[in-house]
Design a protein around this motif. Sequence first.
Motif, PDB file in Angstrom:
ATOM      1  N   VAL A  21      30.135  13.574 -96.428  1.00  0.00           N
ATOM      2  CA  VAL A  21      29.936  13.242 -94.869  1.00  0.00           C
ATOM      3  C   VAL A  21      31.092  13.380 -94.112  1.00  0.00           C
ATOM      4  O   VAL A  21      32.069  12.974 -94.642  1.00  0.00           O
ATOM      5  CB  VAL A  21      29.368  11.812 -94.769  1.00  0.00           C
ATOM      6  CG1 VAL A  21      29.264  11.575 -93.145  1.00  0.00           C
ATOM      7  CG2 VAL A  21      28.015  11.607 -95.704  1.00  0.00           C
ATOM      8  N   GLN A  47      23.683  -2.233 -89.417  1.00  0.00           N
ATOM      9  CA  GLN A  47      22.323  -1.427 -89.664  1.00  0.00           C
ATOM     10  C   GLN A  47      22.022  -0.967 -88.261  1.00  0.00           C
ATOM     11  O   GLN A  47      21.620   0.435 -88.361  1.00  0.00           O
ATOM     12  CB  GLN A  47      21.065  -2.582 -90.260  1.00  0.00           C
ATOM     13  CG  GLN A  47      19.912  -1.600 -90.435  1.00  0.00           C
ATOM     14  CD  GLN A  47      20.040  -0.698 -91.655  1.00  0.00           C
ATOM     15  OE1 GLN A  47      20.611  -1.091 -92.675  1.00  0.00           O
ATOM     16  NE2 GLN A  47      19.787   0.365 -91.529  1.00  0.00           N
ATOM     17  N   GLU A  50      24.314   2.200 -88.276  1.00  0.00           N
ATOM     18  CA  GLU A  50      23.850   3.119 -89.322  1.00  0.00           C
ATOM     19  C   GLU A  50      22.723   3.870 -88.731  1.00  0.00           C
ATOM     20  O   GLU A  50      22.695   4.953 -88.757  1.00  0.00           O
ATOM     21  CB  GLU A  50      23.590   2.504 -90.582  1.00  0.00           C
ATOM     22  CG  GLU A  50      22.888   3.445 -91.346  1.00  0.00           C
ATOM     23  CD  GLU A  50      23.835   4.431 -92.165  1.00  0.00           C
ATOM     24  OE1 GLU A  50      23.124   5.245 -92.701  1.00  0.00           O
ATOM     25  OE2 GLU A  50      24.971   4.261 -92.099  1.00  0.00           O
ATOM     26  N   ASP A  51      21.922   3.353 -87.930  1.00  0.00           N
ATOM     27  CA  ASP A  51      20.587   3.769 -87.898  1.00  0.00           C
ATOM     28  C   ASP A  51      20.841   4.693 -86.484  1.00  0.00           C
ATOM     29  O   ASP A  51      20.406   5.773 -86.368  1.00  0.00           O
ATOM     30  CB  ASP A  51      19.458   2.616 -87.185  1.00  0.00           C
ATOM     31  CG  ASP A  51      18.801   2.029 -88.335  1.00  0.00           C
ATOM     32  OD1 ASP A  51      19.046   2.453 -89.379  1.00  0.00           O
ATOM     33  OD2 ASP A  51      18.377   0.863 -88.288  1.00  0.00           O
ATOM     34  N   MET A  54      22.588   8.069 -87.551  1.00  0.00           N
ATOM     35  CA  MET A  54      21.523   8.748 -88.390  1.00  0.00           C
ATOM     36  C   MET A  54      20.491   9.392 -87.318  1.00  0.00           C
ATOM     37  O   MET A  54      20.421  10.726 -87.280  1.00  0.00           O
ATOM     38  CB  MET A  54      20.643   7.846 -89.166  1.00  0.00           C
ATOM     39  CG  MET A  54      19.601   8.842 -89.863  1.00  0.00           C
ATOM     40  SD  MET A  54      20.476   9.945 -90.872  1.00  0.00           S
ATOM     41  CE  MET A  54      20.974   9.086 -92.196  1.00  0.00           C
ATOM     42  N   ILE A  59      23.771  11.695 -89.871  1.00  0.00           N
ATOM     43  CA  ILE A  59      24.627  11.432 -90.929  1.00  0.00           C
ATOM     44  C   ILE A  59      24.545  10.031 -91.274  1.00  0.00           C
ATOM     45  O   ILE A  59      24.316   9.282 -90.401  1.00  0.00           O
ATOM     46  CB  ILE A  59      26.056  11.815 -90.549  1.00  0.00           C
ATOM     47  CG1 ILE A  59      26.748  10.874 -89.283  1.00  0.00           C
ATOM     48  CG2 ILE A  59      26.301  13.169 -90.335  1.00  0.00           C
ATOM     49  CD1 ILE A  59      28.162  11.004 -89.107  1.00  0.00           C
ATOM     50  N   SER A  60      24.935   9.677 -92.456  1.00  0.00           N
ATOM     51  CA  SER A  60      25.095   8.195 -92.854  1.00  0.00           C
ATOM     52  C   SER A  60      26.394   7.679 -92.968  1.00  0.00           C
ATOM     53  O   SER A  60      27.170   7.958 -93.682  1.00  0.00           O
ATOM     54  CB  SER A  60      24.323   8.195 -94.190  1.00  0.00           C
ATOM     55  OG  SER A  60      24.553   6.828 -94.920  1.00  0.00           O
ATOM     56  N   ARG A  62      27.260   4.732 -93.900  1.00  0.00           N
ATOM     57  CA  ARG A  62      27.305   3.978 -95.103  1.00  0.00           C
ATOM     58  C   ARG A  62      27.525   4.663 -96.026  1.00  0.00           C
ATOM     59  O   ARG A  62      28.364   4.230 -97.061  1.00  0.00           O
ATOM     60  CB  ARG A  62      25.988   3.205 -95.283  1.00  0.00           C
ATOM     61  CG  ARG A  62      25.892   1.881 -96.208  1.00  0.00           C
ATOM     62  CD  ARG A  62      24.434   1.181 -96.369  1.00  0.00           C
ATOM     63  NE  ARG A  62      24.066   0.660 -94.798  1.00  0.00           N
ATOM     64  CZ  ARG A  62      24.475  -0.469 -94.582  1.00  0.00           C
ATOM     65  NH1 ARG A  62      25.116  -1.080 -95.179  1.00  0.00           N
ATOM     66  NH2 ARG A  62      23.888  -0.801 -93.505  1.00  0.00           N
ATOM     67  N   GLN A  63      26.892   6.038 -96.240  1.00  0.00           N
ATOM     68  CA  GLN A  63      27.249   6.815 -97.411  1.00  0.00           C
ATOM     69  C   GLN A  63      28.860   7.363 -97.360  1.00  0.00           C
ATOM     70  O   GLN A  63      29.185   7.329 -98.634  1.00  0.00           O
ATOM     71  CB  GLN A  63      26.246   8.088 -97.599  1.00  0.00           C
ATOM     72  CG  GLN A  63      26.582   9.203 -98.204  1.00  0.00           C
ATOM     73  CD  GLN A  63      25.861  10.188 -98.210  1.00  0.00           C
ATOM     74  OE1 GLN A  63      24.462  10.478 -97.519  1.00  0.00           O
ATOM     75  NE2 GLN A  63      25.924  11.580 -99.183  1.00  0.00           N
ATOM     76  N   LEU A  67      31.713   2.280 -92.668  1.00  0.00           N
ATOM     77  CA  LEU A  67      30.784   1.288 -92.001  1.00  0.00           C
ATOM     78  C   LEU A  67      31.527  -0.005 -91.982  1.00  0.00           C
ATOM     79  O   LEU A  67      31.103  -1.070 -92.411  1.00  0.00           O
ATOM     80  CB  LEU A  67      29.295   1.126 -92.184  1.00  0.00           C
ATOM     81  CG  LEU A  67      28.341   0.337 -91.272  1.00  0.00           C
ATOM     82  CD1 LEU A  67      28.537   0.884 -89.856  1.00  0.00           C
ATOM     83  CD2 LEU A  67      26.873   0.026 -91.807  1.00  0.00           C
TER      84      LEU A  67
END
Length: 77
Positions: A21, A47, A50-51, A54, A59-60, A62-63, A67
């Motif tokens: 990422v 969250q 993150e949303d 995305m 992209i994430s 969190r990945q 975060l």
Amino acid sequence: MGVIHRLYRAEVRFFCVRNGVRLEPGMSVELQSPNVRNPIRTPEGRQAIEDAFMRRYGISIRQADALNPVWIKCEEI
């Protein structure tokens, strides 16, 4: 009387490439939060961030293990 939602901007602070990422400074999203606290400091807020990343960039965060307040600046607008 309903819940008052606050509007926040979450912005990437530093360049990094982690776990496939790529994050660049200035990438940002806007989100609403009913919490008085900064969204990066609550599970529901993280969250929502993150949303939003995305939806906007596909992209994430969190990945990328980004975060958290070190990588993401979150301020009320």
